[in-house]
Design a protein around this motif. Structure first.
Motif, PDB file in Angstrom:
ATOM      1  N   ALA A   1       3.688  60.749 115.611  1.00 37.20           N
ATOM      2  CA  ALA A   1       4.766  60.026 114.946  1.00 37.20           C
ATOM      3  C   ALA A   1       4.546  60.002 113.443  1.00 37.20           C
ATOM      4  O   ALA A   1       3.410  60.052 112.958  1.00 37.20           O
ATOM      5  N   VAL A   2       5.660  59.901 112.728  1.00 41.27           N
ATOM      6  CA  VAL A   2       5.629  59.645 111.288  1.00 41.27           C
ATOM      7  C   VAL A   2       6.287  58.298 111.067  1.00 41.27           C
ATOM      8  O   VAL A   2       7.460  58.091 111.409  1.00 41.27           O
ATOM      9  N   PHE A   3       5.500  57.386 110.514  1.00 45.71           N
ATOM     10  CA  PHE A   3       5.946  56.024 110.219  1.00 45.71           C
ATOM     11  C   PHE A   3       5.912  55.822 108.712  1.00 45.71           C
ATOM     12  O   PHE A   3       4.957  56.227 108.036  1.00 45.71           O
ATOM     13  N   GLY A   4       6.970  55.226 108.178  1.00 43.73           N
ATOM     14  CA  GLY A   4       6.984  54.910 106.757  1.00 43.73           C
ATOM     15  C   GLY A   4       7.735  53.630 106.511  1.00 43.73           C
ATOM     16  O   GLY A   4       8.746  53.361 107.175  1.00 43.73           O
ATOM     17  N   ARG A   5       7.243  52.827 105.598  1.00 43.41           N
ATOM     18  CA  ARG A   5       7.924  51.577 105.261  1.00 43.41           C
ATOM     19  C   ARG A   5       7.999  51.454 103.740  1.00 43.41           C
ATOM     20  O   ARG A   5       6.993  51.616 103.049  1.00 43.41           O
ATOM     21  N   GLU A   6       9.206  51.172 103.254  1.00 46.47           N
ATOM     22  CA  GLU A   6       9.435  51.029 101.815  1.00 46.47           C
ATOM     23  C   GLU A   6      10.039  49.658 101.533  1.00 46.47           C
ATOM     24  O   GLU A   6      10.798  49.113 102.345  1.00 46.47           O
ATOM     25  N   ALA A   7       9.700  49.118 100.363  1.00 43.05           N
ATOM     26  CA  ALA A   7      10.342  47.902  99.873  1.00 43.05           C
ATOM     27  C   ALA A   7      11.497  48.327  98.971  1.00 43.05           C
ATOM     28  O   ALA A   7      11.295  49.086  98.016  1.00 43.05           O
ATOM     29  N   VAL A   8      12.699  47.828  99.287  1.00 42.78           N
ATOM     30  CA  VAL A   8      13.907  48.273  98.587  1.00 42.78           C
ATOM     31  C   VAL A   8      14.644  47.056  98.036  1.00 42.78           C
ATOM     32  O   VAL A   8      14.945  46.114  98.773  1.00 42.78           O
ATOM     33  N   LEU A   9      14.943  47.100  96.749  1.00 40.75           N
ATOM     34  CA  LEU A   9      15.746  46.065  96.096  1.00 40.75           C
ATOM     35  C   LEU A   9      17.206  46.518  96.059  1.00 40.75           C
ATOM     36  O   LEU A   9      17.503  47.626  95.597  1.00 40.75           O
ATOM     37  N   ILE A  10      18.095  45.679  96.564  1.00 37.95           N
ATOM     38  CA  ILE A  10      19.529  45.964  96.501  1.00 37.95           C
ATOM     39  C   ILE A  10      20.048  45.472  95.153  1.00 37.95           C
ATOM     40  O   ILE A  10      19.863  44.310  94.791  1.00 37.95           O
ATOM     41  N   THR A  11      20.677  46.365  94.390  1.00 37.52           N
ATOM     42  CA  THR A  11      21.263  45.982  93.107  1.00 37.52           C
ATOM     43  C   THR A  11      22.734  46.367  93.099  1.00 37.52           C
ATOM     44  O   THR A  11      23.201  47.131  93.954  1.00 37.52           O
ATOM     45  N   ALA A  12      23.446  45.852  92.102  1.00 35.24           N
ATOM     46  CA  ALA A  12      24.868  46.188  91.978  1.00 35.24           C
ATOM     47  C   ALA A  12      25.070  47.666  91.687  1.00 35.24           C
ATOM     48  O   ALA A  12      26.151  48.224  91.953  1.00 35.24           O
ATOM     49  N   ASP A  13      24.031  48.335  91.164  1.00 36.36           N
ATOM     50  CA  ASP A  13      24.137  49.745  90.795  1.00 36.36           C
ATOM     51  C   ASP A  13      23.511  50.680  91.819  1.00 36.36           C
ATOM     52  O   ASP A  13      23.437  51.891  91.593  1.00 36.36           O
ATOM     53  N   GLY A  14      23.055  50.117  92.932  1.00 34.97           N
ATOM     54  CA  GLY A  14      22.435  50.944  93.956  1.00 34.97           C
ATOM     55  C   GLY A  14      21.048  50.461  94.297  1.00 34.97           C
ATOM     56  O   GLY A  14      20.543  49.491  93.715  1.00 34.97           O
ATOM     57  N   PRO A  15      20.360  51.123  95.223  1.00 33.13           N
ATOM     58  CA  PRO A  15      19.036  50.670  95.652  1.00 33.13           C
ATOM     59  C   PRO A  15      17.950  51.064  94.661  1.00 33.13           C
ATOM     60  O   PRO A  15      18.018  52.112  94.016  1.00 33.13           O
ATOM     61  N   GLU A  16      16.936  50.212  94.558  1.00 34.49           N
ATOM     62  CA  GLU A  16      15.739  50.523  93.780  1.00 34.49           C
ATOM     63  C   GLU A  16      14.544  50.402  94.715  1.00 34.49           C
ATOM     64  O   GLU A  16      14.294  49.331  95.275  1.00 34.49           O
ATOM     65  N   VAL A  17      13.829  51.487  94.901  1.00 35.00           N
ATOM     66  CA  VAL A  17      12.654  51.484  95.768  1.00 35.00           C
ATOM     67  C   VAL A  17      11.480  50.941  94.959  1.00 35.00           C
ATOM     68  O   VAL A  17      11.085  51.517  93.945  1.00 35.00           O
ATOM     69  N   LEU A  18      10.929  49.811  95.419  1.00 37.26           N
ATOM     70  CA  LEU A  18       9.846  49.148  94.681  1.00 37.26           C
ATOM     71  C   LEU A  18       8.480  49.740  95.010  1.00 37.26           C
ATOM     72  O   LEU A  18       7.554  49.612  94.208  1.00 37.26           O
TER      73      LEU A  18
END
Length: 372
Positions: free
Chosen positions: A347-364
Motif C-alpha cells: 500500500a501507499v499511504f499519504g497524509r497532508e495538512a491542507v488549509l482551505i483559502t478563498a483562493d484555493g488550497p494551501e498544502v501546509l
C-alpha cells in the motif's frame, strides 16, 4: 527548554475567545459551561493536563457572554493567563455540590436564560440546573464546533509550528529505513526526534508499519522487521501547544516491484483530492474523489479537521450523511488521507495538512515523497 507552564499567547487565546463569544451570540447562549479539555484550552488559553484516554465530565470552565468573563477550575495560578483574575478561579473538589456552589457565585449565573454545556453526566445533569436556576440547559458543543472549525491566523501559525515538529520526526524515521530495522525501532527514532523538537506528546499510536501485500489495511505476519521490497508507511503526529500536527508518507525499501505504478495511482488520487479542497465544496466530494480515481475509500476518515484535537468536519465513507451535510469553508485546516493498495505489492499511504483559502488550497506539509 523552559519547564515553566505558560499560557497561550495573548493574540492566539483572545482571537479564539472572540470566536467563542460570537458563536454564543449566534446560538443565543448566555453562559457556556465547558468540560472537554480542548474546548477549555480554546477559551482560556491555559494548558490542560494531557492524559491518555477519556475523563469524566466536570464544569472546568465557564464563559459568560454579557461580561466576557472566564471562570476556570484550577487550584494554582501557573499557566493561567493574566486576563483570568485569581478571584475567577475555583478549586477542585471531590464533592460536586461544592463545585456547584462556586458556579452559583458567578456573576450572571442567577439571571442566565440559556446555558450551553459541551458534555454532561447524570450527576451534573441534576446539579447544573441548580447553579443556573432560571436557565434552559442546551447543547453548547454546537457553538464550540462552529467556533473551532474556522481557524484564526494565529491558530494557523500554531498549526504550522506543530506540523514542522511532526515532519522533523518523519524525516528522522525515513533516514533509518533499511532492511532488518523493526517497526518499533522506527517508532523510537521518530518519537525521539519529536522530543528533541520540544514535544513529548504524540498524536497517534501507530507510527511505522510494513504494509501488507495480502490484505489492505493489515500488517503482514511476522516479527515486524522490514524486508527488501516492503512498502513502509510512516505516520507522524504531535500535539504541540495544544494543536495537532500530522503528516504521513510511504517509502519502499530496496527494489519493490510494482511500487512505481502504485505511487502513480496515489498521485492521481491525490490530484483529485486536492482539487476538491476549495471553498464552498461539499465534503462528500472528497469521497467522490476516490470513486473518480477508481480506488475504494479507506475505512478511516478520508479527511478531518486539524486543530485542538479533532475538529469538524469528519469525512468518512462510514458517515455518508455527515459528509453530505458538511461544506468546506475558508479557514478550515484538514488532514487529508490518500490510500491505494495492490495485491502482491502493498500500500501507499499519504497524509497532508491542507488549509482551505478563498483562493484555493494551501498544502501546509512539505515533507518529500518517494519518486521512482
Amino acid at each position: 527548554m523552559s519547564t515553566e507552564v505558560l499560557p497561550d499567547e495573548k493574540a492566539l487565546r483572545c482571537g479564539r475567545r472572540e470566536r467563542a463569544l460570537a458563536q454564543m451570540a449566534e446560538h443565543d447562549l448566555d453562559v457556556l459551561v465547558l468540560g472537554r479539555q480542548a474546548n477549555v484550552r480554546y477559551v482560556t488559553g491555559a494548558p490542560q493536563l494531557w492524559v491518555a484516554g477519556t475523563r469524566p465530565f466536570g464544569p472546568t470552565c465557564v464563559l459568560v457572554r454579557s461580561t466576557g468573563a472566564v471562570h476556570l477550575l484550577s487550584t494554582w495560578d501557573e499557566g493561567v493567563p493574566e486576563d483570568i483574575p485569581h478571584e475567577n478561579l475555583y478549586g477542585i473538589s471531590w464533592n460536586p455540590v461544592n463545585t456547584i456552589a462556586a458556579l452559583k457565585r458567578i456573576e450572571g449565573a442567577a439571571t442566565a436564560r440559556r446555558v450551553g454545556t459541551d458534555a454532561l453526566s447524570p450527576v451534573f445533569a441534576q446539579l447544573l440546573p441548580t447553579a443556573f436556576p432560571n436557565a434552559e440547559l442546551v447543547d453548547g458543543e454546537l457553538a464550540m464546533r462552529a467556533a473551532r472549525r474556522i481557524k484564526t491566523n494565529d491558530e494557523i501559525d500554531a498549526l504550522r509550528e506543530s506540523i514542522a515538529v511532526a515532519e522533523s520526526g518523519l524525516t528522522a524515521a525515513v533516514s533509518e529505513l533499511r532492511v532488518g530495522v523493526s517497526e518499533q525501532e522506527l517508532a523510537g527514532v521518530l518519537l525521539e526526534a519529536l522530543a528533541a523538537g520540544g514535544v513529548s506528546t504524540p498524536a497517534n499510536q501507530d507510527v511505522a508499519w510494513v504494509t501488507s501485500r495480502e490484505h489492505p489495511w493489515r500488517r503482514p505476519r511476522g516479527d515486524g522487521r522490514v524486508q527488501a521490497g516492503d512498502l513502509v508507511a510512516l505516520s507522524s503526529g504531535v500535539v504541540a501547544g495544544g494543536y495537532t500536527g500530522e503528516v504521513g508518507r510511504t517509502w519502499p525499501v530496496g527494489d519493490a516491484p510494482g511500487a512505481a505504478a502504485l505511487f502513480d495511482r496515489w498521485d492521481r488520487l491525490w490530484a483529485n483530492l486536492i482539487a476538491v479542497c476549495r471553498a464552498g465544496a461539499g465534503a462528500a466530494e472528497l469521497l467522490a474523489a476516490y470513486d473518480a480515481s477508481g480506488e475504494p475509500a479507506p475505512p478511516m476518515p478520508v479527511a478531518r479537521g486539524l486543530g485542538m484535537g479533532f475538529d469538524p468536519p469528519v469525512v468518512s465513507a462510514r458517515l455518508p450523511e455527515t459528509a453530505r451535510a458538511e461544506r468546506l469553508n475558508p479557514g478550515m485546516v484538514l488532514a487529508v488521507t490518500g490510500y491505494v493498495w495492490e495485491p502482491g505489492v502493498g500500500a501507499v499511504f499519504g497524509r497532508e495538512a491542507v488549509l482551505i483559502t478563498a483562493d484555493g488550497p494551501e498544502v501546509l506539509t512539505t515533507s518529500p515523497a518517494w519518486r521512482g
